[in-house]
Write a protein that holds these residues in place. Sequence first.
Motif, mmCIF file in Angstrom:
data_model
loop_
_atom_site.group_PDB
_atom_site.id
_atom_site.type_symbol
_atom_site.label_atom_id
_atom_site.label_comp_id
_atom_site.label_asym_id
_atom_site.label_seq_id
_atom_site.Cartn_x
_atom_site.Cartn_y
_atom_site.Cartn_z
ATOM 1 N N THR A 15 -4.250 7.361 0.203
ATOM 2 C CA THR A 15 -5.601 7.406 0.745
ATOM 3 C C THR A 15 -5.567 8.303 1.962
ATOM 4 O O THR A 15 -4.547 8.382 2.646
ATOM 5 C CB THR A 15 -6.117 6.010 1.141
ATOM 6 N N GLU A 42 -6.190 -8.083 6.372
ATOM 7 C CA GLU A 42 -7.029 -8.923 7.223
ATOM 8 C C GLU A 42 -6.684 -10.403 7.044
ATOM 9 O O GLU A 42 -6.724 -11.172 8.016
ATOM 10 C CB GLU A 42 -8.498 -8.639 6.936
ATOM 11 N N ASP A 86 -4.671 -0.832 -4.059
ATOM 12 C CA ASP A 86 -5.544 0.247 -3.590
ATOM 13 C C ASP A 86 -6.007 -0.077 -2.167
ATOM 14 O O ASP A 86 -5.786 -1.189 -1.658
ATOM 15 C CB ASP A 86 -6.718 0.469 -4.550
ATOM 16 N N PRO A 87 -6.657 0.883 -1.480
ATOM 17 C CA PRO A 87 -7.052 0.644 -0.088
ATOM 18 C C PRO A 87 -7.950 -0.574 0.103
ATOM 19 O O PRO A 87 -7.799 -1.295 1.100
ATOM 20 C CB PRO A 87 -7.777 1.942 0.289
ATOM 21 N N GLY A 88 -8.857 -0.820 -0.824
ATOM 22 C CA GLY A 88 -9.725 -1.988 -0.702
ATOM 23 C C GLY A 88 -8.941 -3.281 -0.774
ATOM 24 O O GLY A 88 -9.173 -4.215 0.013
ATOM 25 N N GLN A 89 -8.016 -3.358 -1.721
ATOM 26 C CA GLN A 89 -7.167 -4.546 -1.832
ATOM 27 C C GLN A 89 -6.306 -4.710 -0.592
ATOM 28 O O GLN A 89 -6.109 -5.824 -0.092
ATOM 29 C CB GLN A 89 -6.294 -4.440 -3.085
ATOM 30 N N ASP A 124 -9.971 -5.184 11.996
ATOM 31 C CA ASP A 124 -10.676 -4.343 11.032
ATOM 32 C C ASP A 124 -9.643 -3.437 10.364
ATOM 33 O O ASP A 124 -9.212 -2.438 10.943
ATOM 34 C CB ASP A 124 -11.746 -3.523 11.754
ATOM 35 N N ARG A 167 -9.842 -1.384 7.870
ATOM 36 C CA ARG A 167 -10.289 -0.020 7.586
ATOM 37 C C ARG A 167 -10.168 0.863 8.829
ATOM 38 O O ARG A 167 -9.794 2.034 8.740
ATOM 39 C CB ARG A 167 -11.728 -0.036 7.050
ATOM 40 N N CYS A 196 -7.003 -3.768 2.469
ATOM 41 C CA CYS A 196 -7.799 -4.264 3.595
ATOM 42 C C CYS A 196 -8.000 -5.771 3.517
ATOM 43 O O CYS A 196 -7.869 -6.479 4.520
ATOM 44 C CB CYS A 196 -9.138 -3.532 3.648
ATOM 45 N N ASP A 197 -8.293 -6.264 2.323
ATOM 46 C CA ASP A 197 -8.465 -7.720 2.154
ATOM 47 C C ASP A 197 -7.163 -8.456 2.486
ATOM 48 O O ASP A 197 -7.173 -9.472 3.193
ATOM 49 C CB ASP A 197 -8.898 -8.036 0.730
ATOM 50 N N LEU A 256 0.828 -1.207 0.000
ATOM 51 C CA LEU A 256 0.000 0.000 0.000
ATOM 52 C C LEU A 256 0.861 1.255 0.000
ATOM 53 O O LEU A 256 0.565 2.227 -0.694
ATOM 54 C CB LEU A 256 -0.938 -0.003 1.211
#
Length: 213
Positions: free
Chosen positions: A120, A71, A62-65, A82, A84, A67-68, A56
């Motif tokens: 982000t 986690e 990206d931020p969504g990737q 979490d 996010r 987070c996955d 990142l």
Amino acid sequence: MTRRRPIRAVLWDFGGVITTSPFTAFNAYEAEAELPKDFIRGLNATNPDANAWARLERNDVDPGQFCDLFEAEARAAGHSLDARHVLTILHGAARPEMVAAVRALAGRYKTACLTNNMNTDPRPPDRAREIAEIMALFDLVVESSKIGVRKPDPRFYEIACEMLAVDPAEAVFLDDLGINLKPARALGMHTIKVGAPDQALADLEACLGHSLR
């Protein structure tokens, strides 16, 4: 005896130097979420060149990737978190004495902020404005998310020196992490490990040979 070159540039890390350490916020979240202390820091130190955090900060994901991936790394290490929320607590409070020192250097030295950051910004608008005002004090801001290289890669420091048109031996670099200081020192920079602001500023004053306060 070889005489060292005079200092022409002062380079600063951001989180943990200009602002309080994000590790404090991480520990608070860990206590709240019943995670082991320093669990997040441990994740970030595991496979540090290719883990979710590193990817990142280089803007490889990206931020969504992120987070996955983050986690999933946590689950593999035996716990859930979490991601996010972790991003929202990342940024600490400004240290007024450090900000004042950056101001005091203006016009006398070249200044730069060398930060591993993310493309982000989950901060509220007033907090984002405060950070933008601090960043505007520096002659140069070198961001890992924009150049695709992150500390402690030696190339990060070389890029900063090239952009400032200084030799590494003409620069002093302040960071709160020894792993980030080691390659800078190997390139010839003066280095200062930051703990409390008073200690860091005293060390910087000793390096520069004059007071900043």
